[in-house]
Design a protein around this motif. Structure first.
Motif, PDB file in Angstrom:
ATOM      1  N   HIS A 415       0.803  -1.350  -0.039  1.00 45.01           N
ATOM      2  CA  HIS A 415      -0.046   0.135   0.138  1.00 45.01           C
ATOM      3  C   HIS A 415       0.752   1.292   0.034  1.00 45.01           C
ATOM      4  CE1 HIS A 415      -3.959   1.979   0.463  1.00 45.01           C
ATOM      5  NE2 HIS A 415      -3.137   2.909   1.271  1.00 45.01           N
ATOM      6  N   ALA A 416       1.843   1.185   0.705  1.00 42.61           N
ATOM      7  CA  ALA A 416       2.955   2.390   0.864  1.00 42.61           C
ATOM      8  C   ALA A 416       3.493   2.500  -0.547  1.00 42.61           C
ATOM      9  CB  ALA A 416       3.942   2.286   1.842  1.00 42.61           C
ATOM     10  N   MET A 417       3.756   1.455  -1.264  1.00 45.28           N
ATOM     11  CA  MET A 417       4.586   1.759  -2.652  1.00 45.28           C
ATOM     12  C   MET A 417       3.371   2.228  -3.548  1.00 45.28           C
ATOM     13  SD  MET A 417       6.854  -1.853  -2.720  1.00 45.28           S
ATOM     14  CE  MET A 417       7.720  -1.612  -4.048  1.00 45.28           C
ATOM     15  N   ARG A 418       2.081   1.933  -3.335  1.00 41.45           N
ATOM     16  CA  ARG A 418       1.180   2.322  -4.385  1.00 41.45           C
ATOM     17  C   ARG A 418       1.064   4.019  -4.115  1.00 41.45           C
ATOM     18  NH1 ARG A 418      -1.529  -2.643  -3.241  1.00 41.45           N
ATOM     19  NH2 ARG A 418      -2.800  -1.491  -1.701  1.00 41.45           N
ATOM     20  N   LEU A 419       1.144   4.496  -2.853  1.00 41.66           N
ATOM     21  CA  LEU A 419       0.746   5.751  -2.451  1.00 41.66           C
ATOM     22  C   LEU A 419       2.073   6.533  -2.977  1.00 41.66           C
ATOM     23  CD1 LEU A 419      -0.390   5.556   1.219  1.00 41.66           C
ATOM     24  CD2 LEU A 419      -1.814   6.606  -1.043  1.00 41.66           C
ATOM     25  N   SER A 420       3.426   5.954  -3.094  1.00 40.36           N
ATOM     26  CA  SER A 420       4.285   6.682  -3.103  1.00 40.36           C
ATOM     27  C   SER A 420       5.496   5.727  -4.189  1.00 40.36           C
ATOM     28  CB  SER A 420       5.295   7.053  -1.837  1.00 40.36           C
ATOM     29  OG  SER A 420       6.230   7.868  -2.140  1.00 40.36           O
ATOM     30  N   PRO A 421       5.203   5.530  -5.280  1.00 42.95           N
ATOM     31  CA  PRO A 421       5.805   4.608  -6.190  1.00 42.95           C
ATOM     32  C   PRO A 421       7.225   4.843  -6.704  1.00 42.95           C
ATOM     33  CG  PRO A 421       4.190   5.698  -7.398  1.00 42.95           C
ATOM     34  CD  PRO A 421       4.008   6.118  -6.131  1.00 42.95           C
ATOM     35  N   VAL A 422       7.651   6.219  -6.531  1.00 46.67           N
ATOM     36  CA  VAL A 422       9.098   6.547  -6.782  1.00 46.67           C
ATOM     37  C   VAL A 422       9.622   7.196  -5.370  1.00 46.67           C
ATOM     38  CG1 VAL A 422       8.867   6.661  -9.210  1.00 46.67           C
ATOM     39  CG2 VAL A 422       8.246   8.443  -7.891  1.00 46.67           C
ATOM     40  N   ASP A 423       9.228   6.684  -4.416  1.00 45.38           N
ATOM     41  CA  ASP A 423       9.798   7.316  -3.158  1.00 45.38           C
ATOM     42  C   ASP A 423      11.308   7.016  -2.990  1.00 45.38           C
ATOM     43  OD1 ASP A 423      10.095   7.610  -0.239  1.00 45.38           O
ATOM     44  OD2 ASP A 423       8.086   7.600  -0.204  1.00 45.38           O
ATOM     45  N   PRO A 424      12.178   8.210  -2.525  1.00 50.18           N
ATOM     46  CA  PRO A 424      13.480   7.709  -2.063  1.00 50.18           C
ATOM     47  C   PRO A 424      13.420   6.893  -1.060  1.00 50.18           C
ATOM     48  CG  PRO A 424      12.942  10.274  -2.241  1.00 50.18           C
ATOM     49  CD  PRO A 424      11.663   9.612  -2.441  1.00 50.18           C
ATOM     50  N   GLU A 425      12.741   6.451  -0.380  1.00 53.62           N
ATOM     51  CA  GLU A 425      12.682   5.557   0.795  1.00 53.62           C
ATOM     52  C   GLU A 425      12.220   4.089   0.231  1.00 53.62           C
ATOM     53  OE1 GLU A 425      12.600   7.212   5.209  1.00 53.62           O
ATOM     54  OE2 GLU A 425      10.964   7.877   4.306  1.00 53.62           O
ATOM     55  N   LEU A 426      12.126   4.063  -1.083  1.00 55.56           N
ATOM     56  CA  LEU A 426      11.464   2.863  -1.501  1.00 55.56           C
ATOM     57  C   LEU A 426      12.644   1.554  -1.090  1.00 55.56           C
ATOM     58  CD1 LEU A 426       9.026   2.052  -3.309  1.00 55.56           C
ATOM     59  CD2 LEU A 426      10.480   1.965  -5.223  1.00 55.56           C
ATOM     60  N   TYR A 427      13.596   1.688  -1.109  1.00 58.67           N
ATOM     61  CA  TYR A 427      14.446   0.828  -0.731  1.00 58.67           C
ATOM     62  C   TYR A 427      14.252   0.167   0.784  1.00 58.67           C
ATOM     63  CZ  TYR A 427      17.098   4.157   2.531  1.00 58.67           C
ATOM     64  OH  TYR A 427      17.373   4.963   3.401  1.00 58.67           O
ATOM     65  N   ARG A 428      13.599   0.905   1.655  1.00 58.23           N
ATOM     66  CA  ARG A 428      13.397   0.458   2.988  1.00 58.23           C
ATOM     67  C   ARG A 428      12.150  -0.579   2.652  1.00 58.23           C
ATOM     68  NH1 ARG A 428      15.798   4.303   6.324  1.00 58.23           N
ATOM     69  NH2 ARG A 428      15.861   6.548   5.879  1.00 58.23           N
ATOM     70  N   MET A 429      11.261  -0.101   1.914  1.00 60.10           N
ATOM     71  CA  MET A 429      10.017  -0.988   1.651  1.00 60.10           C
ATOM     72  C   MET A 429      10.467  -2.058   0.902  1.00 60.10           C
ATOM     73  SD  MET A 429       7.504   2.069   0.003  1.00 60.10           S
ATOM     74  CE  MET A 429       8.012   4.009   0.580  1.00 60.10           C
TER      75      MET A 429
END
Length: 526
Positions: A415-429
């Motif tokens: 769900h977090a990745m859908r909200l923020s698909p190019v997030d700088p913290e994507l590596y955490r997800m």
């Protein structure tokens, strides 16, 4: 475009893979790998073709490609033995050999038959029942590059205000900021983010005066639905921000009552100086490395020294201590744990209605004080206040991992990745999803997600440990030992006996899986 094969449906627009009635969790690069194979199914695709198409110019090992091929096969119900869908061609590469049916969306088919009189804004992915918006970085027209952080902070606060409206799907700040340096048409960005509306604008700051302009754009038509300009003294900056948020909400849904518009207003602090320090600290924190955290921490301290009631600054300082601990950077573990706990509790006391403060403080408390029930309760409270806060979703996912709820954790990360698909913290997800798969016994999936995370931030200790453990548990001992060498460089003091002091894994069976994988990879017992 959607592709149907076997019992699977591959949806490129929504980046979803389903088997039967179930959605399949698949790492982003594994998804890209599958999509490339399906789209190029008429030919044999070489390994170099795949590496170029999926990883671009990054240098990755052949074992990384192998683990991703294995993850693809597992996701679609294939195997290296059967090769019913993805076939290995000796010394040549791979080919997708399943029967594929291409399926256009109903809206696309209708468009061929009848052109609509006016395009309708497309909703964000998975949010067809809700209006959707992204707020792009405001241009800094102050003539001073050092003031760029101020313009960025203005946008972040507008996003926070809009996100308080539960009916409005708001793309996270980190995803919209990914387009800060891209010379793209606004409608192209809107379509890439999957939203119906965009807000863009500029900030001009000179001496003690500020001028803010903003305009709302219909992504499908490119029409400007609203535009306005606000000007005032620096001391009125939050009032100006509130007026922008109110105007945008009014343009999207004029029927919204004044009480709901008022809830869109959010003032993290009345001290602009403190807020400046806070924004500078955030700019460092998102980089995630040791040097950046060392620069961020004193800025957060300065922010709440100026404004002792600044809840978010206390929370982010506490979170810095957590991040130092989880990466093995603590210089005095006992002192930093105590100080981080104190700051997190102070943040909760000051920010009972501040979703960001509750999220970071709750997560820090769970790690530093070992109070997971309180940490999850605080993050759930944050999601009640702001259901579009991506960090609350993925940090809540981490707490559920440590409590032994792997499937629930994966849902939170997705769900977090859908909200923020190019997030700088994507590596955490990605790393969180990898750990959840590891605990669930899905070692190939764990490896694929962790390797994706590693390419984004190679210094993340947890990611490297997952790669070592999952490779070892899947029988790839030589590659696991290579990862272990990197792990020992990142934290020479790490041992099997002190794992639980590093990561708070509550369930004994999960700890046993993780410890056994690291033991096989070569981590010493003591």
């Amino acid at each position: 475009m959607r592709f149907q094969f076997s019992d699977c449906m591959l949806d490129l627009e929504r980046r979803e893979l389903t088997r039967g009635a179930d959605q399949v969790s698949i790492a982003p690069r594994a998804f890209d790998l599958l999509a490339y194979l399906v789209e190029n199914r008429e030919r044999v695709v070489s390994k170099s073709d795949l590496l170029d198409a999926v990883w671009g110019k990054r240098i990755v090992s052949e074992s990384t490609l192998t683990s991703h091929i294995n993850a693809v096969r597992k996701a679609i119900g294939d195997s290296g033995g059967e090769q019913a869908l993805v076939r290995t061609i000796a010394r040549k590469g791979f080919r997708f050999v399943g029967d594929v049916t291409e399926m256009a969306y109903a809206a696309e088919s209708a468009a061929v038959e009848k052109k609509p009189s006016r395009a309708t804004p497309q909703p964000a992915q998975g949010q067809a029942h809700r209006p959707s918006i992204a707020v792009l970085p405001f241009q800094n027209l102050s003539g001073d590059p050092e003031q760029a952080y101020f313009a960025d902070g203005m946008v972040e606060d507008i996003i926070t205000g809009l996100s308080r409206l539960r009916w409005l799907f708001v793309i996270a700040r980190n995803s919209s900021f990914a387009y800060q340096s891209h010379a793209m048409d606004a409608r192209e960005i809107g379509r890439a983010l999957g939203v119906g509306y965009l807000l863009e604008g500029s900030v001009r700051k000179a001496a003690d005066r500020i001028r803010i302009t903003g305009q709302l754009i219909d992504v499908c038509t490119g029409a400007h639905l609203w535009a306005d300009r606000f000007e005032g003294a620096s001391g009125d900056i939050f009032e100006l921000q509130d007026r922008i948020a109110t105007s945008v909400v009014g343009a999207i849904a004029p029927q919204v009552e004044l009480a709901e518009i008022e809830r869109a207003k959010h003032k993290p602090t009345d001290s602009l100086d403190a807020y400046d320090c806070y924004l500078r600290g955030l700019a460092h924190l998102h980089r995630g490395n040791k040097d950046a955290i060392e620069k961020a921490l004193p800025l957060f301290h300065k922010a709440f020294d100026i404004d002792p009631d600044f809840a978010a600054a206390h929370a982010m300082a506490a979170w810095c201590y957590f991040w130092r601990r989880v990466n093995g950077w603590s210089e005095d573990r006992a002192r930093e744990t105590a100080e981080g706990t104190r700051l997190a509790r102070r943040a909760v006391e000051l920010g009972r209605n501040d979703a960001l403060a509750l999220t970071r403080a709750g997560h820090a408390l769970a790690h530093l004080a070992g109070d997971f029930d309180i940490g999850i309760a605080l993050i759930d409270r944050a999601l009640f206040l702001n259901p579009n806060l991506a960090s609350a979703w993925f940090l809540g996912g981490f707490l559920r991992i440590w409590r032994g709820e792997s499937e629930s954790a994966i849902e939170h990360f997705e769900h977090a990745m859908r909200l923020s698909p190019v997030d700088p913290e994507l590596y955490r997800m990605k790393s969180g999803i990898a750990m959840a798969h590891l605990f669930a016994g899905r070692y190939d999936a764990a490896t694929a997600w962790a390797e994706d995370s590693y390419t984004d931030l190679p210094s993340f200790l947890m990611t490297v440990s997952i790669i070592a453990a999952s490779r070892a548990l899947s029988g790839r001992l030589a590659e696991a030992q290579q990862a272990m060498e990197q792990l020992r460089k990142l934290d020479p003091a790490l041992r099997i006996t002190n794992l639980r002091k590093w990561l708070p894994i509550n369930r004994d069976d999960n700890f046993a899986v993780f410890a056994e994988g690291l033991r096989k990879a070569g981590l010493p017992e003591r």
